[in-house]
Design a protein around this motif. Sequence first.
Motif, mmCIF file in Angstrom:
data_model
loop_
_atom_site.group_PDB
_atom_site.id
_atom_site.type_symbol
_atom_site.label_atom_id
_atom_site.label_comp_id
_atom_site.label_asym_id
_atom_site.label_seq_id
_atom_site.Cartn_x
_atom_site.Cartn_y
_atom_site.Cartn_z
ATOM 1 N N ASP A 1 4.856 9.036 -3.818
ATOM 2 C CA ASP A 1 5.517 8.290 -2.742
ATOM 3 C C ASP A 1 6.940 7.879 -3.083
ATOM 4 O OD1 ASP A 1 4.936 6.343 -4.591
ATOM 5 O OD2 ASP A 1 3.476 5.307 -3.352
ATOM 6 N N SER B 1 11.011 7.407 4.228
ATOM 7 C CA SER B 1 10.702 8.780 4.594
ATOM 8 C C SER B 1 11.226 9.741 3.527
ATOM 9 C CB SER B 1 11.329 9.102 5.954
ATOM 10 O OG SER B 1 11.076 10.430 6.327
ATOM 11 N N LYS C 1 -0.713 16.611 3.414
ATOM 12 C CA LYS C 1 0.235 15.878 4.254
ATOM 13 C C LYS C 1 -0.524 15.266 5.416
ATOM 14 C CE LYS C 1 2.907 18.269 6.907
ATOM 15 N NZ LYS C 1 3.983 19.148 7.441
ATOM 16 N N ARG C 2 -0.451 13.932 5.491
ATOM 17 C CA ARG C 2 -1.173 13.176 6.529
ATOM 18 C C ARG C 2 -2.653 13.545 6.562
ATOM 19 N NH1 ARG C 2 3.713 14.753 9.246
ATOM 20 N NH2 ARG C 2 5.169 13.006 9.296
ATOM 21 N N LYS D 1 9.828 14.441 6.379
ATOM 22 C CA LYS D 1 9.587 13.136 6.985
ATOM 23 C C LYS D 1 8.153 12.644 6.779
ATOM 24 C CE LYS D 1 13.134 13.839 10.507
ATOM 25 N NZ LYS D 1 13.440 13.898 11.966
ATOM 26 N N VAL D 2 7.777 12.545 5.501
ATOM 27 C CA VAL D 2 6.465 12.012 5.142
ATOM 28 C C VAL D 2 6.652 10.801 4.237
ATOM 29 C CG1 VAL D 2 5.265 14.218 5.387
ATOM 30 C CG2 VAL D 2 6.298 13.603 3.192
ATOM 31 N N ASP D 3 5.645 9.961 4.189
ATOM 32 C CA ASP D 3 5.711 8.809 3.288
ATOM 33 C C ASP D 3 5.157 9.136 1.905
ATOM 34 O OD1 ASP D 3 3.149 9.082 4.338
ATOM 35 O OD2 ASP D 3 2.669 6.984 3.982
ATOM 36 N N TYR E 1 9.897 5.073 6.985
ATOM 37 C CA TYR E 1 8.885 5.991 7.514
ATOM 38 C C TYR E 1 8.311 5.438 8.809
ATOM 39 C CZ TYR E 1 4.486 8.544 7.946
ATOM 40 O OH TYR E 1 3.443 9.301 8.416
ATOM 41 N N LYS E 2 8.199 6.326 9.808
ATOM 42 C CA LYS E 2 7.596 5.938 11.091
ATOM 43 C C LYS E 2 6.572 6.989 11.486
ATOM 44 C CE LYS E 2 11.778 3.634 12.815
ATOM 45 N NZ LYS E 2 12.787 3.620 13.881
ATOM 46 N N ARG E 3 5.477 6.502 12.055
ATOM 47 C CA ARG E 3 4.436 7.425 12.514
ATOM 48 C C ARG E 3 3.852 6.928 13.833
ATOM 49 N NH1 ARG E 3 -0.999 9.356 9.195
ATOM 50 N NH2 ARG E 3 -1.782 10.805 10.777
#
Length: 279
Positions: A167, A174, A198-199, A244-246, A277-279
């Motif tokens: 992380d 992000s 990823k996610r 764009k991942v945390d 980071y935004k989701r």
Amino acid sequence: EALFRISNTLIGENAVAKDSFALSGKEPLFLTERGVYAITAEELTGEKYSQERSYYIGGALQNALGKGEAVGIVYRDFYVLALNGTLYLLDLQQKTYEKNSPYSSFQYECYYWPDIPARELWVDGDALCFGTANGKLCRFAVNVDDPESYNDDGAAIDAYWETSDFDGNAFFKSKTFTGIAVRLAAAVLTGVKIFAQKRGIWSQVFDAKERARYLDWSYIDFSKFVFSSDRTPRTLYGKIKIKKVDKVRFRLQNKELNEPFGLYAFGLVWKEPGSNYKR
């Protein structure tokens, strides 16, 4: 009344498996309810007491069932413990000083091999052997250069190394991952596939294919033929795109029949923009 001690006593954890004792250098190792311990002497008084040596797999050993049936031996530079279908190994040449285990002077590096139904252990020449509960006698291969040493009684071995979540410098920022690198042990037949989570979803991001193989005329597989004669470890690099991942977790895997899998190093190329980071 005056009392005089006429037998030695041991301060610390008690053994739970009589067949788990094995001599490592000057100290006996044995299994307790809390893990593998050693009998050692206090430097000033010489009094005997026990110290933990398996801190890094202590949780697994504490939760394991059937400790009373465990069997341990010293094989080469390892203490090997067979317990409930798993082999636990302590590397006697690799000592670490763990601050979270303050009552032990050092710990050994630890490993485990799952799905090994060993009930007895012994050494035959240079080979580690084991017997199963149903009477089978098994032997680990010792020729590291022979591709046919790398199978489980004829079946492919699913070998992998998985990282924790990466992380970055700030977990809430992000990240974008653009490159991946691995240093792989060269072999007649070998390779690695790298997957990224990823996610919560795993997907393949890299395949080394034949890039870490070399030619040996004593073993030819024309479906995996190469002309390289370089037997040194190979540094392999590939481009990836994870945007764009945390956090990302990686798995390096080889589950091909008769292929060794030796990993020296792993690296990433990534950047961390200023945005959260935004989701």
